[in-house]
Scaffold this motif. Structure first.
Motif, PDB file in Angstrom:
ATOM      1  N   UNK A   1       1.220  -1.079  -0.408  1.00 59.23           N
ATOM      2  CA  UNK A   1      -0.225   0.000  -0.484  1.00 59.23           C
ATOM      3  C   UNK A   1       1.403   1.233   0.106  1.00 59.23           C
ATOM      4  N   UNK A   2       1.867   1.217   0.577  1.00 54.90           N
ATOM      5  CA  UNK A   2       2.597   2.274   1.132  1.00 54.90           C
ATOM      6  C   UNK A   2       3.764   2.456  -0.705  1.00 54.90           C
ATOM      7  N   UNK A   3       4.209   1.382  -1.607  1.00 48.92           N
ATOM      8  CA  UNK A   3       4.560   1.548  -2.710  1.00 48.92           C
ATOM      9  C   UNK A   3       3.750   0.736  -3.936  1.00 48.92           C
ATOM     10  N   UNK A   4       2.664   1.246  -3.852  1.00 49.45           N
ATOM     11  CA  UNK A   4       1.857   0.545  -4.645  1.00 49.45           C
ATOM     12  C   UNK A   4       2.303   0.509  -6.192  1.00 49.45           C
ATOM     13  N   UNK A   5       3.015   0.151  -6.927  1.00 46.92           N
ATOM     14  CA  UNK A   5       3.966  -0.282  -7.885  1.00 46.92           C
ATOM     15  C   UNK A   5       4.741  -1.548  -7.645  1.00 46.92           C
ATOM     16  N   UNK A   6       4.903  -1.944  -6.208  1.00 46.83           N
ATOM     17  CA  UNK A   6       5.073  -3.069  -5.907  1.00 46.83           C
ATOM     18  C   UNK A   6       3.832  -4.333  -6.113  1.00 46.83           C
ATOM     19  N   UNK A   7       4.394  -5.319  -6.699  1.00 48.27           N
ATOM     20  CA  UNK A   7       3.407  -6.334  -6.316  1.00 48.27           C
ATOM     21  C   UNK A   7       3.362  -7.539  -5.288  1.00 48.27           C
ATOM     22  N   UNK A   8       1.749  -7.942  -4.861  1.00 48.49           N
ATOM     23  CA  UNK A   8       2.272  -8.396  -3.202  1.00 48.49           C
ATOM     24  C   UNK A   8       1.932  -9.587  -3.604  1.00 48.49           C
ATOM     25  N   UNK A   9       2.297 -10.199  -4.626  1.00 54.53           N
ATOM     26  CA  UNK A   9       2.503 -12.120  -5.020  1.00 54.53           C
ATOM     27  C   UNK A   9       4.178 -12.034  -4.816  1.00 54.53           C
ATOM     28  N   UNK A  10       4.887 -10.883  -5.583  1.00 52.73           N
ATOM     29  CA  UNK A  10       6.885 -10.810  -5.359  1.00 52.73           C
ATOM     30  C   UNK A  10       6.729 -10.237  -3.776  1.00 52.73           C
ATOM     31  N   UNK A  11       6.065  -9.920  -3.060  1.00 53.78           N
ATOM     32  CA  UNK A  11       6.829  -9.091  -1.906  1.00 53.78           C
ATOM     33  C   UNK A  11       6.299 -10.365  -0.662  1.00 53.78           C
ATOM     34  N   UNK A  12       5.073 -10.885  -1.276  1.00 50.50           N
ATOM     35  CA  UNK A  12       4.701 -12.279  -0.308  1.00 50.50           C
ATOM     36  C   UNK A  12       5.863 -13.489  -0.428  1.00 50.50           C
TER      37      UNK A  12
END
Length: 223
Positions: free
Chosen positions: A147-158
């Motif tokens: 949410x703080x970095x909208x360009x990032x994929x939640x799947x990638x972060x997870x």
């Protein structure tokens, strides 16, 4: 949308569902631990820390959850009652269940423990998320970061987070095995199956029960 943790809508069902889900989650973790066939990434990390420190698995789970929750502060995430309960309840239940479950056993029994644990974990996840009283600290960390970095994929972060804790846990002596792979493959479809079954519907909007003025014209259907 109702505020996170708002209990004005169906409070009894939501609280019962929340704590049932958290308790079942702790039981599911204990079943997978006793299978000795591999754990999910965060539990590999918890087990490794438990081996390193000599603390119980549940105590480590509570401690890690509390530390992760502190990381919500710079992300400006607001925990709900379910978030705080997640930190405490799961750790207490997993220790209590481990005290009751015997160790070892034939391979067939251990496989049954693993399968039951994974399925129960999927149902437990749907129960406590469906109560809509706040995500767990680890899930909130991922969603808050994205949410703080909208360009990032939640799947990638997870994936990055879970691979990191898995590697650290394995280095510390946590159990990685076929159960780790089975969990990774099954938990998504299981959660997708159970979540619609346990999702508590949104409450009515605050003004939805206010009758229209007597002089108001009837609404025209839009089709």
């Amino acid at each position: 949308m109702a505020l996170l943790g708002n209990l004005r809508h169906r409070p009894v069902r939501r609280l019962v569902q929340l704590y049932l889900g958290l308790a079942l989650y702790g039981v599911s973790m204990a079943l997978m631990i006793r299978s000795h066939l591999g754990l999910d990434p965060w539990d590999v990390f918890h087990q490794g820390l438990s081996e390193l420190t000599g603390l119980t698995f549940g105590t480590v789970t509570i401690g890690v959850g509390a530390l992760v929750l502190l990381l919500w502060i710079p992300l400006r995430q607001r925990p709900g009652i379910g978030t705080v309960s997640n930190v405490v309840v799961i750790g207490l239940v997993v220790d209590a269940t481990l005290a009751l479950l015997p160790t070892g056993g034939p391979l067939g029994v251990r496989i049954a423990l693993l399968i039951t644990g994974i399925v129960a974990n999927g149902a437990a996840t749907a129960l406590y998320l469906g109560a809509r009283l706040g995500p767990g600290p680890r899930d909130g960390l991922m969603t808050g970061y994205v949410a703080r970095r909208p360009g990032r994929s939640i799947r990638l972060v997870r994936t990055v987070i879970e691979v990191t804790v898995l590697a650290l846990g394995w280095l510390l002596g946590g159990t990685v095995g076929v159960g780790t792979v089975a969990y990774a493959l099954a938990i998504g479809p299981l959660a997708q199956f159970f979540i619609p079954l346990f999702a508590v519907p949104e409450g009515p909007a605050p003004d939805s029960t206010t009758p229209p003025p007597a002089s108001a014209a009837p609404a025209t259907p839009t089709g």
